[in-house]
Write a protein that holds these residues in place. Structure first.
Motif, PDB file in Angstrom:
ATOM      1  N   PHE A 122      -0.304  -9.893   8.614  1.00  0.00           N
ATOM      2  CA  PHE A 122      -0.575  -8.669   9.379  1.00  0.00           C
ATOM      3  C   PHE A 122      -1.705  -7.850   8.745  1.00  0.00           C
ATOM      4  N   LEU A 123      -2.601  -7.383   9.591  1.00  0.00           N
ATOM      5  CA  LEU A 123      -3.644  -6.442   9.160  1.00  0.00           C
ATOM      6  C   LEU A 123      -2.980  -5.135   8.769  1.00  0.00           C
ATOM      7  N   GLU A 124      -1.919  -4.787   9.483  1.00  0.00           N
ATOM      8  CA  GLU A 124      -1.070  -3.630   9.182  1.00  0.00           C
ATOM      9  C   GLU A 124       0.274  -3.861   9.827  1.00  0.00           C
ATOM     10  N   PHE A 125       1.311  -3.239   9.265  1.00  0.00           N
ATOM     11  CA  PHE A 125       2.603  -3.249   9.953  1.00  0.00           C
ATOM     12  C   PHE A 125       3.392  -2.017   9.535  1.00  0.00           C
ATOM     13  N   ALA A 126       4.349  -1.618  10.389  1.00  0.00           N
ATOM     14  CA  ALA A 126       5.117  -0.405  10.103  1.00  0.00           C
ATOM     15  C   ALA A 126       6.435  -0.435  10.867  1.00  0.00           C
ATOM     16  N   GLU A 127       7.382   0.365  10.365  1.00  0.00           N
ATOM     17  CA  GLU A 127       8.633   0.562  11.090  1.00  0.00           C
ATOM     18  C   GLU A 127       8.449   1.805  11.954  1.00  0.00           C
ATOM     19  N   VAL A 128       8.613   1.647  13.264  1.00  0.00           N
ATOM     20  CA  VAL A 128       8.421   2.766  14.208  1.00  0.00           C
ATOM     21  C   VAL A 128       9.647   2.830  15.112  1.00  0.00           C
ATOM     22  N   HIS A 129      10.242   3.999  15.242  1.00  0.00           N
ATOM     23  CA  HIS A 129      11.433   4.198  16.082  1.00  0.00           C
ATOM     24  C   HIS A 129      12.465   3.086  15.821  1.00  0.00           C
ATOM     25  N   ASP A 130      12.715   2.781  14.563  1.00  0.00           N
ATOM     26  CA  ASP A 130      13.736   1.812  14.133  1.00  0.00           C
ATOM     27  C   ASP A 130      13.395   0.344  14.403  1.00  0.00           C
TER      28      ASP A 130
END
Ligand code: ADP
Ligand code: 5GP
Length: 216
Positions: free
Chosen positions: A75-83
């Motif tokens: 992944f170029l970026e990844f995140a936890e969003v709204h669970d």
């Protein structure tokens, strides 16, 4: 800097702010002008909504698969969003940019921060809804999220909107036509940065230099 590379745009907003709508409208305009444009399809662990298609709206994967991809640096970026986990495929974005395609990332503010840290010439746009009431109305009218999911999205909206100053441009998505024109203008202006025009400018400068020599 290779001036034939495509341009990378981050378009962020709270959920329901209008990112998907605006990106799709601007991409249609670009394609009508003969430019290649690509909407980056993210991976997510969120279950698909009834109207969503795997591979079109998202690549829907389970948590272990996502975590394996993240650990492998995919992944170029990844995140936890709204669970739920969301991530942008590095290979997909790189291949499209390399082919001269403009690429639009519909990602949250955490992801935007990660991309900015690794890609110097990314253009970052933040879309604001015109008001709390209108954001709520649009999320309800979209009829794609449960009441709980909408409540969580609205609760997170202020935290996301407070990050707007980290972006290059802010568009208030009140009238859809105006907001589309604003995003299209940002795309046009991005291509006027000096390093994007280097080869054309260089050719004009050389023309002047040749003319000056003839006059000597
Ligand atoms: P996001 O991708 O940011 O979650 P969407 O593009 O799905 O947001 O927009 C949320 C809803 O609001 C959609 O139903 C869309 O048609 C609607 N919408 C977007 N922009 C406007 C606007 N300017 N006026 C009215 N409705 C809008
Ligand atoms: P939704 O579930 O409504 O499609 O998206 C929820 C939020 O996740 C939105 O703010 C959207 O921009 C964000 N999002 C979608 N894909 C990605 C991604 O690949 N990375 C990050 N960081 N956020 C994403």
């Amino acid at each position: 800097m290779d001036t034939t590379r495509g341009e990378l745009f981050i378009v962020a907003s709270p959920s329901g702010g209008g990112k998907t709508t605006l990106i799709r409208r601007v991409m249609q305009e670009l394609e009508a002008q003969g430019r290649q444009a690509h909407f980056s399809v993210s991976h997510t662990t969120r279950p698909p909504r009834s109207v969503e298609c795997d591979g079109v709206d998202y690549h829907f994967v389970d948590r272990p698969t996502f975590q394996r991809m993240a650990a492998a640096g995919e992944f170029l970026e990844f995140a936890e969003v709204h669970d739920n986990l969301y991530g942008t495929s590095r290979a997909e974005v790189e291949a499209k940019l390399e082919r001269g395609c403009d690429v639009f990332l519909d990602i949250d503010v955490q992801g935007a921060r990660q991309v900015r840290a690794s890609v110097s010439d990314v253009v970052k746009v933040f879309i604001f809804p015109p008001s709390h009431a209108e954001l709520h109305r649009r999320l309800v009218a979209r009829r794609q999220d449960s009441e709980d999911a909408i409540a969580l999205r609205i609760k997170n909206a202020v935290r996301e909107m407070r990050e707007y100053a980290e972006f290059d441009y802010v568009i208030i998505n009140d009238c859809l036509e105006d907001a589309t024109r604003a995003l299209a203008s940002v795309v046009a202006v991005a291509r006027m940065r000096p390093f994007r025009l280097r080869s054309r400018v260089q050719a004009i400068l050389e023309d002047f230099e040749r003319a000056a020599k003839k006059e000597e």
